[in-house]
Design a protein around this motif. Structure first.
Motif, mmCIF file in Angstrom:
data_model
loop_
_atom_site.group_PDB
_atom_site.id
_atom_site.type_symbol
_atom_site.label_atom_id
_atom_site.label_comp_id
_atom_site.label_asym_id
_atom_site.label_seq_id
_atom_site.Cartn_x
_atom_site.Cartn_y
_atom_site.Cartn_z
ATOM 1 N N LEU A 13 1.017 -7.793 3.415
ATOM 2 C CA LEU A 13 -0.342 -7.290 3.637
ATOM 3 C C LEU A 13 -0.566 -6.020 2.828
ATOM 4 N N LYS A 14 -1.746 -5.903 2.209
ATOM 5 C CA LYS A 14 -2.090 -4.689 1.457
ATOM 6 C C LYS A 14 -2.641 -3.644 2.432
ATOM 7 N N VAL A 15 -2.031 -2.451 2.408
ATOM 8 C CA VAL A 15 -2.396 -1.390 3.352
ATOM 9 C C VAL A 15 -2.492 -0.041 2.640
ATOM 10 N N ALA A 16 -3.096 0.912 3.335
ATOM 11 C CA ALA A 16 -3.074 2.313 2.902
ATOM 12 C C ALA A 16 -2.248 3.061 3.939
ATOM 13 N N ILE A 17 -1.223 3.782 3.475
ATOM 14 C CA ILE A 17 -0.360 4.530 4.384
ATOM 15 C C ILE A 17 -0.471 6.026 4.106
ATOM 16 N N VAL A 18 -0.076 6.805 5.110
ATOM 17 C CA VAL A 18 0.043 8.256 4.936
ATOM 18 C C VAL A 18 1.532 8.578 4.946
ATOM 19 N N ASP A 22 2.370 13.872 3.136
ATOM 20 C CA ASP A 22 0.904 13.937 3.056
ATOM 21 C C ASP A 22 0.225 14.028 4.425
ATOM 22 N N GLN A 23 1.018 14.157 5.504
ATOM 23 C CA GLN A 23 0.419 14.162 6.843
ATOM 24 C C GLN A 23 -0.562 15.314 7.037
ATOM 25 N N ALA A 27 -3.703 12.412 2.732
ATOM 26 C CA ALA A 27 -3.805 11.622 1.505
ATOM 27 C C ALA A 27 -3.178 10.248 1.716
ATOM 28 N N LYS A 28 -3.874 9.211 1.262
ATOM 29 C CA LYS A 28 -3.406 7.838 1.478
ATOM 30 C C LYS A 28 -2.769 7.272 0.215
ATOM 31 N N THR A 29 -1.762 6.436 0.419
ATOM 32 C CA THR A 29 -1.070 5.733 -0.650
ATOM 33 C C THR A 29 -1.219 4.240 -0.388
ATOM 34 N N GLU A 30 -1.687 3.497 -1.391
ATOM 35 C CA GLU A 30 -1.869 2.051 -1.217
ATOM 36 C C GLU A 30 -0.628 1.301 -1.656
ATOM 37 N N GLN A 55 8.435 3.256 -0.578
ATOM 38 C CA GLN A 55 7.838 4.393 0.140
ATOM 39 C C GLN A 55 7.654 4.044 1.611
ATOM 40 N N VAL A 56 7.837 5.048 2.492
ATOM 41 C CA VAL A 56 7.723 4.852 3.932
ATOM 42 C C VAL A 56 6.639 5.755 4.473
ATOM 43 N N GLY A 57 5.780 5.189 5.321
ATOM 44 C CA GLY A 57 4.733 5.983 5.954
ATOM 45 C C GLY A 57 4.066 5.197 7.068
ATOM 46 N N ARG A 58 3.074 5.830 7.693
ATOM 47 C CA ARG A 58 2.348 5.184 8.793
ATOM 48 C C ARG A 58 1.056 4.580 8.280
#
Length: 64
Positions: A13-18, A22-23, A27-30, A55-58
């Motif tokens: 799935l394509k997502v945008a993570i923080v 960047d918390q 800023a979001k990373t796709e 990359q790891v994020g929420r």
């Protein structure tokens, strides 16, 4: 969708993570989900995932 429910997120799935760094700015990373790292069904700050590039994020937003 906002990415707080684990059932909404699947590998590929394509997502945008923080990212952790960047918390403060939000800023979001796709990217594309490789692994789900949060075991619980719900997390108020977003489900933690690993993207295909490592990359790891929420998850802040589900893009597709």
């Amino acid at each position: 969708m906002d990415g707080k429910n684990r059932d909404d997120i699947t590998p590929g799935l394509k997502v945008a993570i923080v990212l952790k760094k960047d918390q403060r700015t939000g800023a979001k990373t796709e990217g594309v989900v490789k692994d789900l790292l949060t075991k619980s069904k719900f997390h108020p700050h977003g489900i933690k995932v690993r993207l295909e590039d490592g990359q790891v994020g929420r998850v802040a937003e589900i893009l597709e």
